[in-house]
Motif scaffolding. Structure first.
Motif, mmCIF file in Angstrom:
data_model
loop_
_atom_site.group_PDB
_atom_site.id
_atom_site.type_symbol
_atom_site.label_atom_id
_atom_site.label_comp_id
_atom_site.label_asym_id
_atom_site.label_seq_id
_atom_site.Cartn_x
_atom_site.Cartn_y
_atom_site.Cartn_z
ATOM 1 N N UNK A 96 0.941 -1.142 -0.285
ATOM 2 C CA UNK A 96 0.046 -0.074 0.187
ATOM 3 C C UNK A 96 1.027 1.245 0.076
ATOM 4 N N UNK A 97 1.942 1.248 0.804
ATOM 5 C CA UNK A 97 2.725 2.567 1.115
ATOM 6 C C UNK A 97 3.446 2.558 -0.422
ATOM 7 N N UNK A 98 4.034 1.509 -0.946
ATOM 8 C CA UNK A 98 4.538 1.636 -2.334
ATOM 9 C C UNK A 98 3.577 1.994 -3.440
ATOM 10 N N UNK A 99 2.563 1.916 -3.341
ATOM 11 C CA UNK A 99 1.357 2.261 -4.403
ATOM 12 C C UNK A 99 0.584 3.357 -3.960
ATOM 13 N N UNK A 101 1.057 6.960 -3.846
ATOM 14 C CA UNK A 101 0.688 7.799 -4.973
ATOM 15 C C UNK A 101 -0.378 7.683 -5.911
ATOM 16 N N UNK A 102 -0.310 6.267 -6.329
ATOM 17 C CA UNK A 102 -1.449 5.880 -7.583
ATOM 18 C C UNK A 102 -2.899 5.749 -6.769
ATOM 19 N N UNK A 103 -2.851 5.254 -5.456
ATOM 20 C CA UNK A 103 -4.080 5.095 -4.627
ATOM 21 C C UNK A 103 -4.682 6.460 -4.368
ATOM 22 N N UNK A 104 -3.719 7.722 -3.993
ATOM 23 C CA UNK A 104 -4.269 8.907 -4.062
ATOM 24 C C UNK A 104 -4.911 9.508 -4.953
ATOM 25 N N UNK A 105 -4.113 9.276 -6.311
ATOM 26 C CA UNK A 105 -4.663 9.739 -7.408
ATOM 27 C C UNK A 105 -5.853 9.203 -7.913
ATOM 28 N N UNK A 106 -6.078 7.911 -7.522
ATOM 29 C CA UNK A 106 -7.319 7.275 -7.899
ATOM 30 C C UNK A 106 -8.739 7.947 -7.384
ATOM 31 N N UNK A 107 -8.577 8.676 -6.244
ATOM 32 C CA UNK A 107 -9.724 9.413 -5.618
ATOM 33 C C UNK A 107 -10.341 10.741 -6.348
ATOM 34 N N UNK A 108 -9.098 11.196 -7.212
ATOM 35 C CA UNK A 108 -9.365 12.504 -7.903
ATOM 36 C C UNK A 108 -9.310 13.422 -7.020
ATOM 37 N N UNK A 109 -9.754 14.634 -7.396
ATOM 38 C CA UNK A 109 -9.727 16.132 -6.793
ATOM 39 C C UNK A 109 -11.129 15.973 -5.921
ATOM 40 N N UNK A 110 -10.983 16.597 -4.630
ATOM 41 C CA UNK A 110 -12.358 16.574 -3.839
ATOM 42 C C UNK A 110 -13.310 17.300 -4.663
ATOM 43 N N UNK A 111 -14.608 16.751 -4.342
ATOM 44 C CA UNK A 111 -15.862 17.209 -5.001
ATOM 45 C C UNK A 111 -16.603 18.073 -3.885
ATOM 46 N N UNK A 112 -17.161 19.066 -4.405
ATOM 47 C CA UNK A 112 -18.184 19.878 -3.571
ATOM 48 C C UNK A 112 -19.282 19.435 -3.179
#
Length: 112
Positions: A96-99, A101-112
């Motif tokens: 999980x730690x190695x990945x 950055x990819x994990x965070x990117x998968x969530x995208x930008x916060x939505x309002x």
């Protein structure tokens, strides 16, 4: 469990290791397939080398959990479970730690 906590009900999930019982002998078996021969051999070899606990020794530990004012949600029975879990979770955390950055990117930008 959260569903029954407000009613004063405490739940503990017992997670047992290997015990010297006849559990495996009681199951039904399907005909063996040659394609799985190597996997079957690996599994049975691993199982035959496991330290098996005495099921008669378990009652005292379970009763301590039952009598505890604040019992744990999860309780590992046996001396092999915790070391095995440490290894499994260390591997998971490393992946999980190695990945991350990819994990965070998968969530995208916060939505309002």
């Amino acid at each position: 469990m959260q569903e029954v906590k407000d009613f004063g009900i405490k739940v503990t999930l017992l997670e047992p290791g290997a015990y010297a019982t006849e559990f495996g002998a009681s199951g039904k078996r399907v005909p063996e397939m040659d394609v799985y021969a190597d996997v079957r051999k690996q599994v049975f070899t691993r199982l035959s080398n496991e330290k098996r606990g005495n099921p008669q020794a378990t009652a005292e530990a379970v009763l301590k959990i039952v009598d505890a004012a604040e019992p744990p949600l999860r309780f590992a029975l046996g001396s092999e479970v915790l070391p095995m879990a440490r290894g499994i979770y260390a591997d998971r955390l490393a992946t999980w730690e190695a990945w991350e950055t990819v994990s965070h990117a998968a969530q995208g930008n916060p939505m309002q």
